[in-house]
Write an enzyme that holds these catalytic residues in place. Structure first.
Site, PDB file in Angstrom:
ATOM      1  CG  ASP A 272      -1.739   1.203   1.401  1.00 38.92           C
ATOM      2  OD1 ASP A 272      -2.363   1.610   0.405  1.00 38.92           O
ATOM      3  OD2 ASP A 272      -1.765   1.775   2.500  1.00 38.92           O
TER       4      ASP A 272
ATOM      5  CG  ASP B 145      -1.937   7.631   0.508  1.00 38.96           C
ATOM      6  OD1 ASP B 145      -1.438   8.758   0.555  1.00 38.96           O
ATOM      7  OD2 ASP B 145      -2.418   7.138  -0.533  1.00 38.96           O
TER       8      ASP B 145
END
Length: 599
Positions: free
Chosen positions: A379, A381
């Site tokens: 991922d 953020d």
């Protein structure tokens, strides 16, 4: 600090003793250097007492838990307690005579006090602190900065308007950024005190600010939350909370009256709770304040845990506590004690229920697959880039316009999702959908985020892990809910590092029909590897968001979760492994090549 510096620095920094063995034990040695530690408490709980004692303990040699240094005390709560400092200094000198055996100086001579009247005054002082620390050539160089308190600087200068809240949040990040820079540059411990405000339950179901695993905290029978809101909470590395109760905790005989009757001393009992910290588990300890300073109270941990679990089981309608522990009943009556024990009991039941094997750094959940991993998906953020704080700051400002509070229970539901999905959750859960549509919310938010995203910093351990896996020819990629325009803004300072990815799957990718927790993004990422589609059981996903963890598990993949320490523990049950930082990841545990610098 650059990610490369994190890799080069010593894995363990010095810690500053508090002078109280029970607190030092709770904090695994004391307050850390190269870090911002916040002490939250209402007036009279002892946060200033602890800071004064830390200022003296900094002079101790490293072998005794000190820093061989002096302290700078930035004081905004007037008047400064000089009398108490001198009282503690005399006791400190008597307890540590060898430090001053060849010198005639007083411990107080190495505690430098500077009054701070306003935020502007603090910024005027900052450059001088840098110069003072760099030119400190005396026997005790500067090793501790105390700011007591940060809330006092913002008490009357700002109104509860969107423009003032935006300005205030910006100042939060500037203050914390400068203090972190000083801490990293000179190896300082930085301690900041904060005040509390009363917790008020909102009538529309949106709870108040959620702090770590706690919805609110209790002190002297009050339900309270830290001042300055969620934006400030994102600025500190660790948060400790001190509460008090006025129970009698000891009896003392009057001085010079050994044969006379005992007199009751109503010393208030203090409890220090670790609310969140990247290096400590959630725990607590009791202490008291005497004329000589802070000292321990015998903490009957086993009895507390036993009684807390009994109380929780009775409240939850579970088995009777007597069936588990024998004929024992809780004897605690204060509301704060009951609150603390129920929190402990919840942690116990969680541990029993999913069989945790825990260390301060990682938590591995029994049953998680640890087969040979061949591919890794990240991922972005909150995991690789420290961007979640920007969303928090902006969304807190928007909600303040409607007299609402942005809390972590709401943030957890939004994290990792596509922008429009997160926006709908935001306006509906906060109860403002009649006044602000999801689309209008995104437009308003976008205007504020445009200037923040290009300043995105890498999360600790991100660069090290990405470069290691790439060097070992492990195929890596990113699957993020961020759309292309925001991706370019967030990564513009780190293009070289992100170019090491085999491919990027963004939130506006045509193959991603549904956002997280749907598995679309991770399945698309697995298909695009050179030898794809890859067997999901051979894929390891790194995530920080609850919805992202669910998406990876829905794709049949293994998941390592690196949650924000303020995220409620109820969102951390699904991942195969939980850790506080990417720096704690050990590739060999998943069949990946180990770091070359690992011991």
């Amino acid at each position: 600090m650059k990610p490369q510096s994190l890799v080069r620095q010593s894995p363990t920094s010095h810690k500053l003793t508090t002078g109280c063995e029970i607190i030092d034990g709770c904090l695994r040695g004391g307050f850390p250097c190269d870090s911002l530690t916040e002490i939250v408490a209402e007036s009279g709980c002892g946060k200033t007492q602890l800071c004064l004692q830390l200022s003296l303990c900094a002079q101790l040699p490293i072998s005794l838990g000190g820093l061989d240094g002096s302290a700078l005390y930035l004081h905004s709560e007037f008047p400064f307690p000089f009398r108490r400092l001198h009282q503690l200094s005399r006791s400190f000198h008597q307890s540590n005579p060898s430090i001053y055996a060849n010198h005639n100086d007083n411990p107080c001579d190495h505690v430098f006090v500077q009054n701070v009247h306003s935020v502007d005054h603090l910024f005027d002082i900052m450059p001088r602190i840098d110069t003072f620390a760099g030119n400190s050539r005396n026997r005790f160089p500067l090793k501790l900065i105390v700011l007591d308190s940060v809330a006092a600087l913002f008490r009357s200068e700002f109104d509860n308007t969107p423009s003032d809240l935006r300005k205030r949040a910006s100042l939060f990040f500037k203050i914390s950024g400068k203090l972190k820079q000083l801490a990293n540059k000179f190896g300082l411990a930085v301690v900041i005190t904060n005040q509390v405000t009363d917790f008020v339950e909102s009538s529309d179901g949106l709870s108040g600010l959620r702090i770590g695993n706690l919805r609110y905290m209790c002190s002297s029978g009050r339900r309270v939350v830290p001042a300055l809101g969620l934006a400030w909470a994102n600025c500190v590395n660790s948060r400790f909370f001190i509460s008090r109760s006025d129970d009698t905790i000891c009896k003392e005989r009057r001085e010079n009256d050994e044969n006379g009757p005992s007199s009751v001393s109503r010393r208030a009992q203090r409890l220090l709770d670790i609310v969140f910290s990247p290096y400590l588990p959630a725990t607590s300890c009791e202490f008291m304040i005497t004329q000589e300073g802070i000292c321990k109270v015998q903490f009957k941990l086993q009895r507390d845990l036993r009684d807390g679990l009994q109380q929780s089981q009775r409240d939850d309608g579970g088995v009777n506590g007597d069936d588990v522990f024998g004929n024992q009943k809780s004897q605690f009556e204060s509301s704060n004690e009951k609150f603390r024990l129920r929190l402990k009991a919840r942690r116990i039941k969680r541990s029993i229920g999913i069989v945790l094997m825990s260390t301060p750094a990682t938590v591995a959940v029994a049953g998680g697959g640890r087969g040979s991993i061949t591919h890794v998906i990240f991922d972005m953020d909150g995991l690789l880039l420290d961007t979640e704080k920007f969303y928090t700051e902006v969304q807190e400002i928007i909600l303040a316009r409607f007299n609402k509070t942005f809390d972590w229970s709401l943030k957890a539901k939004m994290m990792g999702r596509k922008a429009i999905e997160a926006a709908r959750i935001f306006v509906e859960e906060s109860g403002i959908s009649d006044s602000l549509s999801a689309e209008d919310f995104l437009v308003e938010r976008e205007a504020m985020l445009q200037d923040l995203f290009p300043t995105s910093e890498l999360m600790p351990g991100a660069s090290r892990l990405i470069k290691h896996l790439h060097a070992k020819n492990i195929p890596i990629c990113i699957a993020t809910g961020t759309h292309t325009r925001h991706y370019e803004l967030k990564t513009q300072r780190h293009k070289e590092l992100f170019s090491l990815m085999h491919h990027i799957v963004r939130g506006d990718d045509p193959e991603v029909k549904q956002g997280k927790p749907a598995p679309d993004g991770f399945l698309a990422a697995a298909r695009r590897f050179k030898d794809g589609p890859v067997d999901p059981q051979k894929v390891l996903v790194f995530e920080d968001a609850p919805s992202g963890v669910l998406a990876a598990k829905n794709a049949g993949m293994n998941v390592v979760m690196v949650p924000d320490p303020r995220l409620d523990i109820s969102h951390q049950d699904v991942a195969d492994q939980i850790m506080t930082s990417l720096l704690d990841f050990k590739p060999e545990e998943w069949g990946l090549p180990p770091f070359e610098d690992s011991n």
